[in-house]
Scaffold this motif. Structure first.
Motif, mmCIF file in Angstrom:
data_model
loop_
_atom_site.group_PDB
_atom_site.id
_atom_site.type_symbol
_atom_site.label_atom_id
_atom_site.label_comp_id
_atom_site.label_asym_id
_atom_site.label_seq_id
_atom_site.Cartn_x
_atom_site.Cartn_y
_atom_site.Cartn_z
ATOM 1 N N LEU A 105 0.865 -1.225 0.129
ATOM 2 C CA LEU A 105 0.035 0.067 0.139
ATOM 3 C C LEU A 105 0.777 1.128 0.136
ATOM 4 O O LEU A 105 0.588 2.106 -0.801
ATOM 5 N N GLU A 106 1.754 1.317 0.908
ATOM 6 C CA GLU A 106 2.661 2.587 0.867
ATOM 7 C C GLU A 106 3.334 2.819 -0.430
ATOM 8 O O GLU A 106 3.452 4.057 -0.927
ATOM 9 N N TYR A 107 3.990 1.830 -1.206
ATOM 10 C CA TYR A 107 4.525 1.909 -2.556
ATOM 11 C C TYR A 107 3.349 2.240 -3.341
ATOM 12 O O TYR A 107 3.606 3.214 -4.316
ATOM 13 N N GLU A 108 2.263 1.711 -3.273
ATOM 14 C CA GLU A 108 1.237 1.984 -4.262
ATOM 15 C C GLU A 108 0.814 3.510 -4.345
ATOM 16 O O GLU A 108 0.715 4.236 -5.091
ATOM 17 N N LEU A 109 0.839 3.974 -2.791
ATOM 18 C CA LEU A 109 0.513 5.584 -2.734
ATOM 19 C C LEU A 109 1.561 6.456 -3.314
ATOM 20 O O LEU A 109 1.473 7.277 -3.665
#
Length: 178
Positions: A105-109
């Protein structure tokens, strides 16, 4: 009808947004899907977050806290004689061994910041803060190179689904540290 005081509602909305993005990607994020996930009226999401970008900024800030907690819990940078490459490799190993959905999720954001300029300052804040932290042990250029290398190693582990190799990470980070 009396208005119900709900001091945790904003946080529940952020948590719900993170769950929605984790399950459906950013494309699945809407005020409606977040309201349903948070079990709040639709108007609550737009009251606390006028735009989806505002909500994504809050979600990215919260996601950043996960890696910050890993750093704080290890405390290895307090020692001026610490093996910087080993400490950084350990950080990544601990972070990647945790909740994979949160890491993804962090990388997607972060990657969403390519198309959503409102997210760019938050992504930059984290990279800058980490680089500043590393300048206790190295120069600013090397610190930024270490941040970039750490991002690359983490992305490769996520994208290739290969197990994280802490020894490899320690070796390549050590080459940058010099």
């Amino acid at each position: 009808m009396a208005r119900r005081h709900d001091p945790e509602r904003r946080q529940r909305i952020i948590d719900a947004a993170i769950r929605v993005v984790g399950a459906h990607g950013i494309a699945g994020l809407s005020h409606r899907t977040v309201a349903a996930e948070a079990d709040v009226p639709l108007g609550s999401t737009t009251y606390h977050f006028k735009t989806l970008d505002d909500l994504l900024v809050a979600a990215l800030r919260q996601a950043n806290e996960g890696f910050a907690k890993v750093i704080a819990s290890r405390g290895g940078l307090e020692d001026p004689d610490t093996d910087l490459a080993a400490e950084l490799a350990g950080w990544m190993g601990e972070w990647l061994a945790g909740d994979r959905t949160g890491v993804e999720l962090e990388y997607e954001l972060y990657l969403a910041a390519l198309r959503r300029p409102a997210l760019r300052p938050v992504a930059a804040e984290w990279a800058d803060a980490l680089a500043d932290l590393l300048t206790r042990h190295t120069d600013p250029v090397t610190a930024r190179a270490l941040v970039a290398l750490m991002d690359g190693i983490c992305l490769q582990a996520l994208l290739t689904e290969t197990p994280y190799d802490e020894g490899y990470a320690r070796e390549v980070l050590g080459r940058v540290v010099g």
